[in-house]
Design a protein around this motif. Structure first.
Motif, PDB file in Angstrom:
ATOM      1  N   ASP A 221       0.832  -1.214   0.000  1.00  0.00           N
ATOM      2  CA  ASP A 221       0.000   0.000   0.000  1.00  0.00           C
ATOM      3  C   ASP A 221       0.860   1.254   0.000  1.00  0.00           C
ATOM      4  N   GLU A 222       1.866   1.320  -0.818  1.00  0.00           N
ATOM      5  CA  GLU A 222       2.729   2.506  -0.847  1.00  0.00           C
ATOM      6  C   GLU A 222       2.684   3.113  -2.234  1.00  0.00           C
ATOM      7  N   GLU A 223       2.523   4.441  -2.266  1.00  0.00           N
ATOM      8  CA  GLU A 223       2.371   5.099  -3.573  1.00  0.00           C
ATOM      9  C   GLU A 223       3.497   4.773  -4.557  1.00  0.00           C
ATOM     10  N   PRO A 224       4.776   4.834  -4.132  1.00  0.00           N
ATOM     11  CA  PRO A 224       5.835   4.563  -5.128  1.00  0.00           C
ATOM     12  C   PRO A 224       5.736   3.157  -5.715  1.00  0.00           C
ATOM     13  N   GLU A 225       5.348   2.187  -4.872  1.00  0.00           N
ATOM     14  CA  GLU A 225       5.238   0.800  -5.354  1.00  0.00           C
ATOM     15  C   GLU A 225       4.098   0.684  -6.381  1.00  0.00           C
TER      16      GLU A 225
END
Ligand code: ATP
Length: 432
Positions: free
Chosen positions: A51-55
């Motif tokens: 749940d991480e934007e960059p991922e």
């Protein structure tokens, strides 16, 4: 860039720490794969990210380079870890705007649920990236969002499986035919359900029966713990011709499939049993030991089954088998609780207890403990009673406790179905 013609290529991206940690099994990816395959779309990759934007941005950017269609599931909700919408809007340079219609439908749902006000975080769900097409979500608040990028079509979907499925079932077909005109060959399929024969054996018999192959029909074996489905698919054929091909194959496969095949709604054997009971105007009661009520659950999962399913007894101890099912103490003593005689006595006993037209008895050793050299873990006896006849089977099922219980419930239902159909040839007279 993906080729503008030829088959449509897709990448599935599922988002969620719970998927990576193994707390949730990624059923969305598997289900989406099946749906896309059935529509003639080729899935070429699958990513699961946290749940991480960059991922999320990394996965979606990469997917857009490899495919014409990118389906992203999860992270559209109101909580701070739901960042898919922001990540993709940022990646595609589409500002997020509150959509008044979505906001209104969310507000209405909250009012309906008895809440006075829409909590602030839930307003986020109404944010829609500029230019996105909204895909209706009949069972939840967050709509699906389809974004045309000039290259790939990116579709964002909620993670809740029921919501995702309902959006896809309602919108995907028309969205894809509009977006990829002429690139989706009409694909038709038929699924044949079997239970009780292992996939490898079924595949071998099919190969022997059809040495010449299946012609224009593609055949897929889809095994799960309850049985093996055979999916027949044709592409680019009109429905009448496809129907002819399917019938022809079914006729050829008949002698192989018949002992194992059943017809049930969504491939559910319990549904086939309920239909068979109704057709014979009879009713059923079940006596369960190792399955602990699983057979009853399978039957009560079917809405409206109460017209043919009376109920059951979970008789786990010998005492309960004697007291509630009238199993003879001597029989238990002589043969043990896991035996043909006890399974039969359980089926007969529950028929008497419920004054039912049909009965099932299941007794076994689900493990991990409790096995002996003579009766190892996985040994299960089950019996079906109907119309003064009783059929009894014993098997040794592989797998852990849950698997043994699932297989036992399925096998017992199958035996009952065959007995109801008059096809359990080894059934013997029984007073019930
Ligand atoms: P919500 O509005 O509930 O927050 P969402 O779009 O943000 O929806 P998630 O928060 O990612 O979705 O997941 C909601 C629920 O759906 C969780 O219980 C999660 O475990 C389940 N779920 C999410 N992704 C999947 C998946 N790929 N397969 C199966 N279940 C999933």
């Amino acid at each position: 860039m993906p080729a503008p013609s030829g088959s449509v290529r897709a990448v599935i991206v599922t988002v969620g720490d719970e998927l990576l940690l193994g707390h949730t099994v990624d059923t969305n990816a598997a289900w989406l794969g099946g749906e896309l395959g059935a529509l003639g779309v080729r899935v070429v990759r699958r990513y699961t990210v946290s749940d991480e934007e960059p991922e999320i941005r990394w996965a979606v950017r990469d997917a857009m380079g490899a495919a014409d269609l990118v389906l992203v599931s999860g992270g559209l909700g109101p909580t701070p870890d739901d960042v898919t919408r922001d990540a993709v809007a940022g990646l595609l340079h589409r500002p997020l705007r509150t959509d008044p219609d979505v906001l209104e439908s969310i507000r209405a749902r909250f009012l309906e649920a008895g809440m006075q006000e829409l909590p602030e975080p839930n307003r986020r769900v109404a944010q829609v990236p500029e230019g996105a097409r909204k895909l209706p979500n009949p069972v939840g608040t967050a709509p699906g969002l389809a974004l045309e990028t000039g290259g790939a079509l990116v579709v964002l979907l909620p993670g809740v499986p029921r919501e995702l499925r309902s959006i896809i079932e309602g919108s995907l077909g028309s969205l894809l035919s509009r977006h990829f005109p002429g690139r989706l060959p009409p694909t038709l399929s038929r699924t044949l359900h079997t239970s009780g024969i292992p996939e490898s054996l079924l595949a071998q018999r099919v190969r022997e029966r059809l040495p010449e192959g299946t012609g224009d029909v593609r055949m897929a074996f889809l095994p799960d713990i309850r049985g093996v489905d055979l999916r027949l698919t044709v592409t680019g054929m009109d429905p009448v011709e496809a129907g002819r091909h399917f019938e022809e194959l079914e006729r050829k496969l008949g002698p192989i499939l018949d002992p194992w095949r059943f017809h049930g709604d969504r491939g559910d054997l319990a549904d086939a049993v309920v239909v068979a009971l109704r057709a014979r105007d009879t009713d059923l009661a079940v006596a369960e030991s190792c399955t602990g009520g699983l057979v009853a659950k399978r039957l009560t999962d079917i809405p409206g089954a109460s017209d043919v399913f009376l109920g059951g007894v979970v008789a786990y101890s010998n005492e309960a088998k004697i007291r509630h099912l009238g199993v003879d103490a001597g029989t238990l003593e002589r043969h043990g609780a896991v035996s043909a005689d006890v399974a039969q006595a359980m089926a007969e006993g529950v028929v008497r207890a419920f004054d039912a037209g049909a009965g099932l008895g299941v007794t076994g050793i689900a493990g991990p403990g409790g096995g002996t050299a003579e009766k190892p873990v996985g040994t299960v006896w089950y019996a079906a009673w109907y119309g003064g006849r009783c059929a009894v089977r014993g098997e040794r099922f592989p797998g852990d406790r849950e698997a043994v219980r699932e297989r036992s419930a399925q096998a017992a239902l199958m035996l009952l179905l065959r007995l109801l159909e008059g096809r359990a040839t080894d059934a013997s007279a029984s007073r019930g």
